[in-house]
Design a protein around this motif. Structure first.
Motif: not given
Length: 428
Positions: A389-403
Motif C-alpha cells: 500500500d505504501l508503494e502504491e500510494d507513493a507511485v500515485e503521488k509521484l505521478m501527480i507531482r510529475l504531472n
C-alpha cells in the motif's frame, strides 16, 4: 504480461541499434522534447513499449553524462557488449542452470557490467580489458588441471571436491558481503578475480566458468549443478546433476537469476539514501521525496526522516557519491540494465524515481507511465500500513507531482543536475 522468460519476438522490449534503423535525422525541436539542454547523440539503446508502439524510450544516463562533459564511449561499448549477450537469452536459456548454460557467455556478460561501471567512475581513457580477465578463467582451469589431474579418473563427487579445495583453499577465494561503498569490489567480477573475495553470485559464476572450461577441453563428461546458498556464510558447492532433488531447486541459479542477482546487488549497494534502511529501495527514495506520510513511518522515523533530508540536501548540492551515501551513476546504470533484462516491471518504477531525484521529470514521467501500463492491475485490497500500500500510494503521488511539474509553463531543469552526474572529483 510476463517479463521473465519472454521471447524476443513477443517481448514488449526490443533492443535496437540506431545503425540498424532508418530513423530520420533528429531536428532541434525533437531533441529538445527529450533533452531540453543537449543535442541528440548519434547512437542510443532504445526500448519500444508495447503499450505505445510508436514511442521510443531512451535511457538517460549516458546522454546526461555526455552533456556534462564526461565522455561515455567506453561505457556505451560495454553496454552494447552486455546487450549482445542478453539478446541470446531465449525462454529456455533464461531458466537454464548457469553450470549447464551453453549459449550466453555469463563471465563476459558480468565483465561488461564491470567495464561500464568502471568507465563511469574512473573516466579512464583505457577501457577495462574484458578479454584479459576472460583469459584468467583459462589460467585458473589450467592451474587446477596441473595440480589435480588425477581427479579426472576419480568419481564425479571426488572431482568436485578437489575443485572446491582448489578454489577455496589453494587459491583462497572467500565469500564477503558488501555493506559499504568501499567494499563493493566484491560485486565486480574483475575485482573478485584479482582480490579473490566476492559475493555468492560471483563465486558461483567463477565456479561455473571453470566447469565450462573443463567441459570444453573434454575433461568433464557429466552435468553439474551449483548449490547457491541463501544463508550468510556458506560457499557455492557443486554436485552431479543426476543427484539433484526437488528440494534443491530453490538453490539452483539460472542464467537469468544470476544476472539479476549481480545487478540487484549493485543497485542495492549504490542506491542513494543509504542511511534510511526502512523498507525497500523505492520506499527510501519515496520517503526522501516526501511521498510517504510521516504517520506511516515507524517509531524510529525521526532518525530516518533526518537521514533522508540530509541525503536530499547532498543531492541538491550536487554531491552524487560518497561512502555510505551511494552513487547515483551506478544506481542508474544497474536500473537500466535490469530493465533490459526484463526481470520485473518494478525496475521501471525504481528507475523513474531516481530520474525524478535527478530532475529529469519528462523521462521520469515516461518510465513511470510505462510501469503503470505494464504491471498487472488486480483489484487493490487495502491493509493498514502494508508495504504494498505504501508503494502504491507513493507511485500515485509521484505521478501527480510529475504531472503538475510538466503542466507548468516554462518549467526548468534544476541547476544541480549537471553537477549531480558530471562532477568528476571523488569526495574521498
Amino acid at each position: 504480461m510476463s517479463w521473465v522468460g519472454a521471447s524476443s519476438s513477443s517481448s514488449p522490449w526490443l533492443l535496437r541499434n540506431s545503425s540498424s534503423l532508418a530513423a530520420p535525422t533528429p531536428t532541434p525541436s525533437s531533441c529538445s522534447k527529450f533533452f531540453k539542454y543537449q543535442s541528440c547523440p548519434p547512437s542510443r539503446l532504445l526500448c519500444l513499449a508495447q503499450s505505445n508502439p510508436g514511442s521510443d524510450f531512451n535511457f538517460v544516463l549516458h546522454d546526461a553524462l555526455d552533456s556534462s562533459g564526461t565522455l561515455t564511449s567506453h561505457a556505451r561499448e560495454a553496454r552494447e557488449g552486455f546487450c549482445s549477450q542478453i539478446r541470446q537469452l531465449s525462454d529456455i536459456e533464461r531458466q537454464t542452470s548457469i553450470s549447464i548454460n551453453r549459449r550466453v557467455d555469463l563471465g563476459k556478460t558480468a565483465l561488461y557490467i564491470a567495464a561500464e561501471d568502471d568507465s563511469l567512475v574512473s573516466h579512464s581513457s583505457v577501457p577495462l580489458p574484458v578479454d584479459a580477465f576472460i583469459n584468467r578463467f583459462g589460467d585458473l582451469s589450467m592451474d587446477y588441471c596441473s595440480h589435480y589431474n588425477s581427479s579426472f579418473k576419480s568419481s564425479p563427487d571426488r572431482l568436485l571436491e578437489s575443485l572446491e579445495n582448489y578454489l577455496y583453499v589453494n587459491k583462497g577465494f572467500r565469500r564477503t558481503n558488501a555493506r559499504h561503498l568501499y567494499e563493493t569490489r566484491a560485486l565486480y567480477l574483475h575485482s573478485v578475480l584479482t582480490h579473490r573475495s566476492g559475493s555468492t553470485a560471483m563465486l558461483s559464476l567463477i565456479y561455473s566458468e571453470i566447469l565450462k572450461m573443463l567441459r570444453l577441453w573434454g575433461l568433464l563428461d557429466f552435468d553439474v549443478e551449483i548449490f547457491f546458498p541463501h544463508d550468510p556464510h556458506s560457499l557455492p558447492r557443486g554436485y552431479p546433476k543426476k543427484k539433484s532433488k526437488e528440494s534443491d531447486h530453490a538453490h539452483i541459479m539460472t542464467s537469468q537469476a544470476l544476472l539479476v542477482e549481480i545487478l540487484r546487488n549493485l543497485k542495492d549497494a549504490f542506491w542513494p539514501f543509504q542511511h534510511d534502511q526502512s523498507g525497500n529501495l523505492f520506499l527510501r527514495a519515496a520517503r526522501a521525496a516526501n511521498f510517504i506520510d510521516v504517520s506511516n513511518v515507524n517509531e524510529d522515523s525521526g532518525f530516518q526522516l533526518a537521514s533522508a533530508k540530509a541525503a536530499q540536501h547532498r543531492l541538491d548540492r550536487g554531491v552524487w557519491t560518497s561512502v555510505n551515501f551511494g552513487d547515483m551513476r551506478r544506481a542508474l546504470s544497474a536500473c537500466e540494465r535490469l530493465i533490459l533484462l526484463k526481470s520485473d516491471p518494478k525496475e521501471l518504477r525504481d528507475y523513474s524515481i531516481l530520474l525524478y531525484h535527478c530532475g529529469f521529470y519528462e523521462q521520469s514521467h515516461e518510465f513511470l507511465k510505462l510501469y503503470l501500463d505494464t504491471k498487472s492491475r488486480p483489484q487493490r485490497r487495502r491493509s493498514s500500513n502494508s508495504s504494498t500500500d505504501l508503494e502504491e500510494d507513493a507511485v500515485e503521488k509521484l505521478m501527480i507531482r510529475l504531472n503538475l511539474i510538466l503542466m507548468e509553463d516554462g518549467w526548468s531543469r534544476p541547476s544541480y543536475v549537471r553537477n549531480f552526474l558530471g562532477n568528476s572529483a571523488d569526495p574521498w
